[in-house]
Design a protein around this motif. Structure first.
Motif, short mmCIF file in Angstrom:
data_model
loop_
_atom_site.label_atom_id
_atom_site.label_comp_id
_atom_site.label_asym_id
_atom_site.label_seq_id
_atom_site.Cartn_x
_atom_site.Cartn_y
_atom_site.Cartn_z
N UNK A 148 1.15 -1.01 0.22
CA UNK A 148 0.39 -0.13 -0.12
C UNK A 148 0.78 1.67 0.07
N UNK A 149 1.80 1.43 -0.21
CA UNK A 149 3.51 2.74 -0.89
C UNK A 149 2.48 2.89 -2.22
N UNK A 150 3.00 3.95 -2.10
CA UNK A 150 2.70 4.37 -3.65
C UNK A 150 3.97 5.84 -3.88
N UNK A 151 4.36 5.19 -5.06
CA UNK A 151 5.31 5.94 -5.68
C UNK A 151 4.87 7.00 -6.64
N UNK A 152 5.32 8.49 -6.48
CA UNK A 152 4.95 9.53 -7.33
C UNK A 152 5.97 9.73 -8.20
N UNK A 153 5.49 9.93 -9.57
CA UNK A 153 6.91 10.28 -10.39
C UNK A 153 6.75 11.86 -11.38
N UNK A 154 6.63 12.80 -11.10
CA UNK A 154 6.02 14.46 -11.88
C UNK A 154 6.45 13.53 -13.28
N UNK A 155 5.18 13.22 -14.07
CA UNK A 155 5.90 13.66 -16.01
C UNK A 155 5.85 15.03 -16.01
N UNK A 156 4.68 15.60 -16.32
CA UNK A 156 4.59 17.22 -16.95
C UNK A 156 4.66 18.13 -15.90
N UNK A 157 4.50 19.66 -16.00
CA UNK A 157 4.25 20.13 -15.57
C UNK A 157 3.87 21.65 -16.09
N UNK A 158 3.11 22.57 -15.69
CA UNK A 158 2.88 23.56 -16.11
C UNK A 158 2.40 24.91 -14.48
N UNK A 159 2.88 25.96 -14.79
CA UNK A 159 3.24 27.46 -14.74
C UNK A 159 2.48 27.94 -14.96
N UNK A 160 1.27 29.00 -14.40
CA UNK A 160 0.51 29.26 -14.93
C UNK A 160 1.43 31.14 -14.68
N UNK A 161 1.16 32.11 -15.75
CA UNK A 161 1.68 33.26 -15.17
C UNK A 161 0.90 34.36 -15.47
N UNK A 162 1.04 35.45 -15.33
CA UNK A 162 -0.70 36.43 -15.27
C UNK A 162 -1.17 37.02 -15.32
N UNK A 163 -0.24 36.63 -16.80
CA UNK A 163 -1.23 37.45 -18.09
C UNK A 163 -2.11 36.36 -18.61
N UNK A 164 -1.73 35.47 -18.37
CA UNK A 164 -2.67 34.15 -19.12
C UNK A 164 -4.15 34.21 -18.82
#
Length: 164
Positions: A148-164
């Protein structure tokens, strides 16, 4: 005189009866109009509810709870609600102090923490993170182990900027 008194009483009673008859007819028409309006509103609400249910079903298409194939991968693990368990484990990665290690950005106005989580299937998670002013999203791959352990891996990411 007695005869004219009865005549006046009769005319007065007839006028009252006529007034009651006319006003009850208007009241009945107003009530029927109100009932008709309410029936139209009920029909509109039924159609709106049906549209919302269809939209809800479409949104649930990508969810672990409604994906029998993905749940078949988890048959070995005895969990009542696997999505909630995985979401709780992901929320545990939020550090009390500092940024979440799965978020590849340093917090600008505070620490980046994962807020909302959508478990898509037996392998992927969509997560929202924020520092209170800036926000973004993550695509995370996870692996649920037998213990019941869980391994997490970030595949992709997105940071919104103020202008969007």
């Amino acid at each position: 005189m007695k005869k004219s008194l009865f005549l006046y009483l009769f005319v007065f009673a007839a006028l009252i009866a006529l007034y009651l008859f006319v006003s009850s007819g208007k009241l009945a028409n107003a009530s029927n109009q109100r009932i008709g309006d309410l029936m139209e509103e009920v029909e509109t609400l039924k159609e709106s509810l049906q549209a919302s249910e269809i939209k809800n079903l479409e949104m649930q298409y990508f969810s672990l709870e409604n994906n029998d194939d993905a749940l078949a991968y988890m048959e070995d693990v005895d969990l009542e609600n696997p999505s909630q368990y995985i979401a709780d484990k992901l929320l545990e990665t939020n550090e009390p102090k500092g940024d979440n290690p799965l978020v590849p950005y340093a917090g600008m106005e505070g620490n980046f923490k994962i807020n909302k989580i959508k478990v898509l299937n037996h392998k992927w998670i969509l997560a929202d993170f924020s520092d209170g002013k800036f926000w973004g999203e993550l695509l995370i791959q996870y692996e649920l182990k037998q213990d019941l352990g869980v391994d997490f891996t970030t595949l992709d990411h997105l940071l919104y900027t103020k202008g969007q």
